[in-house]
Motif scaffolding. Structure first.
Motif, PDB file in Angstrom:
ATOM      1  N   PRO A 197       0.857  -1.195  -0.023  1.00  0.00           N
ATOM      2  CA  PRO A 197      -0.096   0.022  -0.126  1.00  0.00           C
ATOM      3  C   PRO A 197       0.629   1.298  -0.057  1.00  0.00           C
ATOM      4  O   PRO A 197       0.398   2.282  -0.603  1.00  0.00           O
ATOM      5  CB  PRO A 197      -0.971  -0.192   1.131  1.00  0.00           C
ATOM      6  CG  PRO A 197      -0.001  -1.117   2.165  1.00  0.00           C
ATOM      7  CD  PRO A 197       0.802  -2.199   1.230  1.00  0.00           C
ATOM      8  N   ILE A 198       1.868   1.148   0.540  1.00  0.00           N
ATOM      9  CA  ILE A 198       2.799   2.444   0.400  1.00  0.00           C
ATOM     10  C   ILE A 198       3.491   2.720  -0.899  1.00  0.00           C
ATOM     11  O   ILE A 198       3.450   3.896  -1.167  1.00  0.00           O
ATOM     12  CB  ILE A 198       3.989   2.223   1.471  1.00  0.00           C
ATOM     13  CG1 ILE A 198       3.537   1.727   3.035  1.00  0.00           C
ATOM     14  CG2 ILE A 198       4.856   3.477   1.790  1.00  0.00           C
ATOM     15  CD1 ILE A 198       4.564   1.541   4.072  1.00  0.00           C
ATOM     16  N   THR A 232       5.292  15.783  -8.133  1.00  0.00           N
ATOM     17  CA  THR A 232       5.817  14.704  -9.018  1.00  0.00           C
ATOM     18  C   THR A 232       7.057  14.096  -8.678  1.00  0.00           C
ATOM     19  O   THR A 232       7.333  12.967  -8.292  1.00  0.00           O
ATOM     20  CB  THR A 232       5.687  15.178 -10.562  1.00  0.00           C
ATOM     21  OG1 THR A 232       4.484  15.757 -10.534  1.00  0.00           O
ATOM     22  CG2 THR A 232       6.080  13.803 -11.278  1.00  0.00           C
ATOM     23  N   GLY A 233       8.053  15.155  -8.523  1.00  0.00           N
ATOM     24  CA  GLY A 233       9.371  14.538  -8.211  1.00  0.00           C
ATOM     25  C   GLY A 233       9.680  13.748  -6.853  1.00  0.00           C
ATOM     26  O   GLY A 233      10.153  12.930  -6.628  1.00  0.00           O
ATOM     27  N   ILE A 234       9.078  14.469  -5.725  1.00  0.00           N
ATOM     28  CA  ILE A 234       8.866  14.157  -4.717  1.00  0.00           C
ATOM     29  C   ILE A 234       8.296  12.688  -4.331  1.00  0.00           C
ATOM     30  O   ILE A 234       8.634  11.896  -3.767  1.00  0.00           O
ATOM     31  CB  ILE A 234       8.157  15.066  -3.580  1.00  0.00           C
ATOM     32  CG1 ILE A 234       8.779  16.310  -3.224  1.00  0.00           C
ATOM     33  CG2 ILE A 234       7.900  14.345  -2.224  1.00  0.00           C
ATOM     34  CD1 ILE A 234       8.065  17.472  -2.740  1.00  0.00           C
ATOM     35  N   ASN A 235       7.194  12.621  -5.316  1.00  0.00           N
ATOM     36  CA  ASN A 235       6.487  10.942  -5.117  1.00  0.00           C
ATOM     37  C   ASN A 235       7.253  10.150  -5.832  1.00  0.00           C
ATOM     38  O   ASN A 235       7.263   9.085  -5.578  1.00  0.00           O
ATOM     39  CB  ASN A 235       5.174  11.267  -5.850  1.00  0.00           C
ATOM     40  CG  ASN A 235       4.072  11.746  -4.882  1.00  0.00           C
ATOM     41  OD1 ASN A 235       3.925  11.642  -3.757  1.00  0.00           O
ATOM     42  ND2 ASN A 235       3.419  13.085  -5.426  1.00  0.00           N
ATOM     43  N   LEU A 236       8.114  10.354  -6.906  1.00  0.00           N
ATOM     44  CA  LEU A 236       9.111   9.559  -7.689  1.00  0.00           C
ATOM     45  C   LEU A 236      10.144   9.076  -6.586  1.00  0.00           C
ATOM     46  O   LEU A 236      10.488   7.862  -6.700  1.00  0.00           O
ATOM     47  CB  LEU A 236       9.699  10.363  -8.711  1.00  0.00           C
ATOM     48  CG  LEU A 236       8.754  10.456 -10.011  1.00  0.00           C
ATOM     49  CD1 LEU A 236       9.654  11.348 -11.003  1.00  0.00           C
ATOM     50  CD2 LEU A 236       8.062   9.240 -10.400  1.00  0.00           C
ATOM     51  N   ALA A 237      10.749  10.037  -5.834  1.00  0.00           N
ATOM     52  CA  ALA A 237      11.393   9.680  -4.773  1.00  0.00           C
ATOM     53  C   ALA A 237      10.996   8.540  -3.724  1.00  0.00           C
ATOM     54  O   ALA A 237      11.322   7.657  -3.657  1.00  0.00           O
ATOM     55  CB  ALA A 237      12.163  10.888  -4.025  1.00  0.00           C
ATOM     56  N   GLY A 238       9.777   9.087  -3.339  1.00  0.00           N
ATOM     57  CA  GLY A 238       8.821   8.041  -2.499  1.00  0.00           C
ATOM     58  C   GLY A 238       8.845   6.731  -3.165  1.00  0.00           C
ATOM     59  O   GLY A 238       9.017   5.744  -2.369  1.00  0.00           O
ATOM     60  N   ALA A 239       8.192   6.739  -4.340  1.00  0.00           N
ATOM     61  CA  ALA A 239       8.129   5.078  -5.065  1.00  0.00           C
ATOM     62  C   ALA A 239       9.261   4.291  -5.127  1.00  0.00           C
ATOM     63  O   ALA A 239       9.366   3.045  -4.722  1.00  0.00           O
ATOM     64  CB  ALA A 239       7.384   5.628  -6.219  1.00  0.00           C
ATOM     65  N   LEU A 240      10.310   5.011  -5.503  1.00  0.00           N
ATOM     66  CA  LEU A 240      11.738   4.286  -5.653  1.00  0.00           C
ATOM     67  C   LEU A 240      12.247   3.863  -4.134  1.00  0.00           C
ATOM     68  O   LEU A 240      13.087   3.033  -3.894  1.00  0.00           O
ATOM     69  CB  LEU A 240      12.637   5.059  -6.194  1.00  0.00           C
ATOM     70  CG  LEU A 240      13.881   4.385  -6.924  1.00  0.00           C
ATOM     71  CD1 LEU A 240      13.980   3.173  -7.579  1.00  0.00           C
ATOM     72  CD2 LEU A 240      15.133   5.198  -7.448  1.00  0.00           C
ATOM     73  N   GLY A 241      12.065   4.850  -3.268  1.00  0.00           N
ATOM     74  CA  GLY A 241      12.330   4.602  -1.918  1.00  0.00           C
ATOM     75  C   GLY A 241      11.761   3.434  -1.115  1.00  0.00           C
ATOM     76  O   GLY A 241      12.110   2.863   0.057  1.00  0.00           O
ATOM     77  N   VAL A 242      10.648   2.799  -1.650  1.00  0.00           N
ATOM     78  CA  VAL A 242      10.058   1.835  -0.909  1.00  0.00           C
ATOM     79  C   VAL A 242      10.377   0.362  -1.866  1.00  0.00           C
ATOM     80  O   VAL A 242      10.742  -0.358  -1.155  1.00  0.00           O
ATOM     81  CB  VAL A 242       8.340   2.141  -1.232  1.00  0.00           C
ATOM     82  CG1 VAL A 242       7.612   0.861  -0.534  1.00  0.00           C
ATOM     83  CG2 VAL A 242       7.732   3.301  -0.169  1.00  0.00           C
ATOM     84  N   LYS A 243      10.316   0.519  -2.921  1.00  0.00           N
ATOM     85  CA  LYS A 243      10.734  -0.700  -3.772  1.00  0.00           C
ATOM     86  C   LYS A 243      11.507  -0.302  -5.010  1.00  0.00           C
ATOM     87  O   LYS A 243      11.116   0.741  -5.783  1.00  0.00           O
ATOM     88  CB  LYS A 243       9.494  -1.549  -4.116  1.00  0.00           C
ATOM     89  CG  LYS A 243       9.079  -2.441  -2.970  1.00  0.00           C
ATOM     90  CD  LYS A 243       8.045  -3.519  -3.394  1.00  0.00           C
ATOM     91  CE  LYS A 243       7.681  -4.373  -2.238  1.00  0.00           C
ATOM     92  NZ  LYS A 243       6.572  -5.461  -2.600  1.00  0.00           N
ATOM     93  N   PHE A 244      12.456  -0.942  -5.627  1.00  0.00           N
ATOM     94  CA  PHE A 244      12.940  -0.769  -6.880  1.00  0.00           C
ATOM     95  C   PHE A 244      11.990  -0.652  -7.803  1.00  0.00           C
ATOM     96  O   PHE A 244      12.315  -0.091  -8.902  1.00  0.00           O
ATOM     97  CB  PHE A 244      14.223  -1.768  -7.016  1.00  0.00           C
ATOM     98  CG  PHE A 244      15.509  -1.297  -6.220  1.00  0.00           C
ATOM     99  CD1 PHE A 244      15.921  -0.233  -5.849  1.00  0.00           C
ATOM    100  CD2 PHE A 244      15.767  -2.536  -5.636  1.00  0.00           C
ATOM    101  CE1 PHE A 244      17.106   0.161  -5.315  1.00  0.00           C
ATOM    102  CE2 PHE A 244      16.961  -2.415  -4.642  1.00  0.00           C
ATOM    103  CZ  PHE A 244      17.702  -0.970  -4.505  1.00  0.00           C
ATOM    104  N   VAL A 245      10.908  -1.387  -7.748  1.00  0.00           N
ATOM    105  CA  VAL A 245       9.811  -1.282  -8.897  1.00  0.00           C
ATOM    106  C   VAL A 245       9.460  -0.056  -8.951  1.00  0.00           C
ATOM    107  O   VAL A 245       8.558   0.329 -10.132  1.00  0.00           O
ATOM    108  CB  VAL A 245       8.653  -2.340  -8.762  1.00  0.00           C
ATOM    109  CG1 VAL A 245       9.449  -3.944  -8.913  1.00  0.00           C
ATOM    110  CG2 VAL A 245       7.918  -2.176  -7.333  1.00  0.00           C
TER     111      VAL A 245
END
Length: 837
Positions: A197-198, A232-245
């Motif tokens: 979910p994160i 958008t940039g902040i959320n991209l960092a969040g997505a990559l910071g949770v999983k590499f996918v």
């Protein structure tokens, strides 16, 4: 472009322009202009008062959000035991609370947020999370579940807003919200302490931010434009910071950005300086900002986890030296390797361990029956080796001998300290790995043969360089056979105490299996230095942690009783995943999608590919599509294309992965397919409604739409200038209100004439001089019936009001200014009718 009559009128602002903020068309053409503009535009005309619409919009969003939270939080506390991967991510949240270092194959942000949620909700980090089915008892686990459920609940309003932005259709957005709200898979995945979910929260937030920033393309460098681009940039960092996918959503945003820049590059009205600003803004917000935030998460990760824990052994000796409680922390040892030193040698591949030997021999039939050499993950006296010269048995620790350092390229012997046997290899085959040579312990009290000689080499160093403890990456080359000492990673049978096989590989390719470093180092003739000076820098530990995570991902294997799956299983909902019930617990949870939703999504993808291909081919071949079809086709191709790209990027890369895969990996792609379903079916139903209507009925609906907009404009005109009512040819005084005056056929005939004048003006926008006599004649006619010149100001305000209502967000300040200039030029020409009299 030369200026039009009236001075400096930018005619291009009145023409349809391709853009992401709805139609840029502000060109009025004939009696069908309003309906055609509405059909071409993804944005439907605004009916009723703006405040009523805004209240309705917020009410629908609130309803969708409320229903999402209600379904996700229902019975959230059940089951009251560990479910599936809660055993990993709940445990890792505990590690953060206790500041204990651990290893995981995923980046740290998701686990940090889980740990933070647990800490803020009163969880003390003492629950062990050992296995699925363990009872939580008195431990406060609900804070972590509530956090994950909250982020999972926000996925639905995010999807609603994304579809609404792409299609400008409330039914499409509501259909998408319904699909996701009542999908059992999305619901289940949101209710437990998991990373999914994160991850999906950041993916959807990045997608929403991207479409919002696209919608501001006609207002570059404005505050909303910067806000959504940065978000958008902040959320991209969040997505990559949770999983590499999370890399998949980065690829989607990257493709959107390249397409956007390419479109801007083709706009010849933009200067190179402006293009440079656009490029710089995207580099700062979509590359520099995400990288800075992503790196910052690791800085916090390493700062918080400063105590030795279960993750130490996966990392290098130099890395371990920075962890409090590790035997290397604050230790003092000699810096450079010398002959006579007692050392431990650690393999750099994850989960291999230390070069090890013991008094047990290889069994009969397994190569030469000599002493076993293995690798062992734990600290042990049998890991100790003495480094000696190859051609002498003299004791290098004798005080009468000077200290002689080991250098890159030296020929050495490694003598096992506990058994006094030399590290040895020969042409016998290794126990488990074919075509590799066996490695043994051989000789008596250090005396052996030439098969005990090894050349020590430091990776990427010159001959003669000293060898540093912890930092130097070394290889051992067997002098006789030319093979390289390494570990296959294979587990030996019980006769090898289930330790890891060591071989000598004839393949000289440099791999981590054959690279080692010196960890422990004892030599009384050398001064000790603090290992603090040898600790790696932040960039080095950042790089090492990524290498370890990547290797760990590739080596993942399923746990007992787990059902793995293949990517082709996922879209058809072929096989789910058991979350709870392994240990015969009372409460059983099974992750499986709603079959109606999932099969509808799969059908929608196929239908989209078919219908989208037909429309794309028709457009490319120059087919003339009706205005309604063209507008809906634009929604389908542009909005639906973005969503199809998201589904492809989040699904097909899994076919290329060699690691173990599970059903839950499909859920980010499922979000995109559900949004595509909402857009597709809304568009298809609108097309069906249009095509099934009779010609006369369709025409009536079309005319009614146009007249509704025009009548709304006329009502606004009489609101601004009530004195204009008596000037029309028929007697408006017989009517009791403005609204009643708008219904007679004479008034509608007058409206059609007005539209014809507007059409002629816009058509000749670049050569208004050709209409000067015509417009002056219109002025003389209006003066003759008593129209005052000042009344044209109210007409102009009404025209702008109508355009704003028709075009919505597309009625930008630039479009308004262009229409104002055009109308000013028309009034200037019409005013000659007064001058001529």
């Amino acid at each position: 472009m030369p200026p039009a009559v009236g001075g400096g009128l930018a005619g291009s602002e009145l023409r349809p322009r391709k853009g992401r903020c709805g139609p840029q068309a502000a060109r009025a053409m004939g009696p069908d202009v309003a309906a055609e503009a509405a059909a071409r535009s993804p944005k439907r005309p605004a009916w009723g008062s703006w405040r009523f619409e805004a209240a309705g919009w917020w009410a629908l969003l609130a309803l969708v959000t409320l229903l999402s939270f209600a379904t996700r939080f229902h019975r959230l506390d059940e089951p009251r035991h560990v479910c599936w991967d809660e055993t990993h991510f709940g445990k890792m949240g505990s590690y953060y609370i206790n500041r204990t270092f651990f290893f995981d194959v995923h980046p740290p942000l998701g686990k940090m947020l889980i740990g933070l949620a647990g800490y803020l909700s009163g969880y003390d980090g003492t629950f062990m999370f050992q296995r699925p089915g363990d009872k939580y008892e008195q431990h406060n686990y609900m804070g972590m579940r509530r956090f994950c459920a909250s982020l999972g609940s926000l996925l639905i309003p995010f999807a609603y807003l994304i579809v609404l932005e792409l299609s400008k259709s409330l039914p499409a957005a509501l259909l998408t919200a319904a699909l996701l709200t009542f999908d059992t898979g999305c619901l289940t995945l949101s209710q437990y302490i998991l990373l999914d979910p994160i991850l999906m929260f950041f993916i959807m937030a990045a997608m929403l931010s991207m479409v919002k920033y696209n919608s501001c393309a006609d207002r570059p460098f404005s505050a909303p434009w910067w806000f959504w681009l940065s978000l958008t940039g902040i959320n991209l960092a969040g997505a990559l910071g949770v999983k590499f996918v999370g890399l998949f959503i980065i690829l989607q945003v990257g493709w959107n950005t390249i397409s956007d820049l390419w479109h801007l590059f083709g706009d010849l009205s933009l200067s190179l300086v402006t293009m440079g600003k656009h490029l710089t803004a995207r580099i700062l917000c979509l590359i520099v900002l995400p990288l800075a935030l992503y790196t910052a998460t690791y800085a916090v990760h390493f700062m918080v986890l400063n105590k030795s824990g279960p993750g130490d052994g996966f990392f290098s000796s130099a890395f371990q030296a920075r962890l409090a409680g590790n035997n290397l922390h604050n230790a003092s040892i000699p810096e450079h390797l010398a002959y006579g030193s007692v050392i431990t040698v650690k393999n750099l591949r994850m989960a291999i361990g230390y070069l090890h030997s013991h008094r047990h021999l290889y069994p009969e039939g397994i190569g030469a029956r000599q002493q076993q050499v293995t690798t062992y993950l734990h600290k042990d006296y049998n890991n100790l080796w003495i480094i000696k010269k190859h051609n002498t048995n003299s004791d290098p620790l004798d005080p009468s001998f000077p200290v002689e350092f080991v250098r890159h390229g030296d020929i050495i012997r490694l003598e096992h300290k506990e058994t006094s046997r030399n590290l040895h290899s020969h042409y016998h085959e290794a126990p488990l790995t074919r075509k590799h040579y066996q490695v043994t312990g051989y000789g008596i009290n250090g005396t052996g043969d030439s098969n005990d000689f090894w050349r020590i080499e430091v990776v990427n160093r010159k001959f003669g360089n000293r060898i540093k403890v912890l930092r130097s990456r070394i290889r051992f080359i067997h002098l006789v056979t030319g093979c390289v000492l390494g570990s296959s990673g294979k587990i030996l049978p019980k006769w090898g105490w289930e330790q890891v096989e060591v071989t000598c590989t004839p393949y000289l390719k440099e791999t981590l299996n054959s690279i080692w470093n010196v960890e422990d180092h004892i030599n009384p003739k050398l001064p000790n230095i603090s290992l603090d000076v040898l600790q790696p820098s932040f960039p080095e530990i950042l790089l090492e942690s990524h290498m370890v995570m990547i290797r760990g991902n590739n080596g993942l294997k399923p746990n007992d009783n787990e059902f793995t799956s293949k990517p082709w299983h996922w879209p058809i909902n072929y096989q789910g995943l058991r979350f709870s019930g392994i240990n015969d617990t009372d409460f059983r949870v099974y992750l499986l999608g709603n079959p109606v939703v999932w099969w509808l999504n799969l059908l929608s993808i196929a239908l989209y590919l078919l219908s989208g291909s037909i429309i794309a081919v028709a457009v490319q071949r120059g087919a003339h599509l009706p205005a309604e079809v063209e507008g809906l086709s634009e929604v389908l191709l542009r909005g639906g294309g973005q969503l199809l790209l998201g589904w492809v990027l989040h699904y097909f890369p899994f076919f290329l992965m060699g690691r173990v895969l599970y059903f839950h990996h499909y859920f980010p792609a499922m979000l995109f397919s559900s949004m595509l379903t909402g857009v597709l079916w809304d568009t298809l139903l609108r097309l069906c409604a249009w095509s099934l209507a009779s010609f006369s009925l369709a025409s009536s609906i079309h005319v009614l739409g146009v007249l509704s907009l025009v009548l709304g404009t006329a009502y606004r005109l009489f609101d601004l200038e009530p004195d204009l009512l008596p000037l029309f040819q028929y007697n408006c005084r017989q009517f009791s209100s403005h609204e009643d005056c708008l219904s007679p056929s004479e008034f509608l005939d007058h409206i059609r004439k007005v539209i014809l004048v507007i059409d002629a003006t816009v058509t000749n926008v670049e050569d208004l001089s050709s209409l000067e006599e015509y417009l002056a004649g219109q002025g003389r006619k209006h003066r003759a019936v008593g129209v005052k010149l000042r009344s044209f100001s109210a007409v102009g305000e009404s025209l702008l009001y109508m355009l704003e209502k028709c075009l919505g967000p597309a009625f930008t300040p630039a479009v308004r200014a262009a229409w104002s200039q055009l109308y000013g030029a028309v009034v200037q020409a019409v005013s000659r009718g007064w001058d001529g009299e």
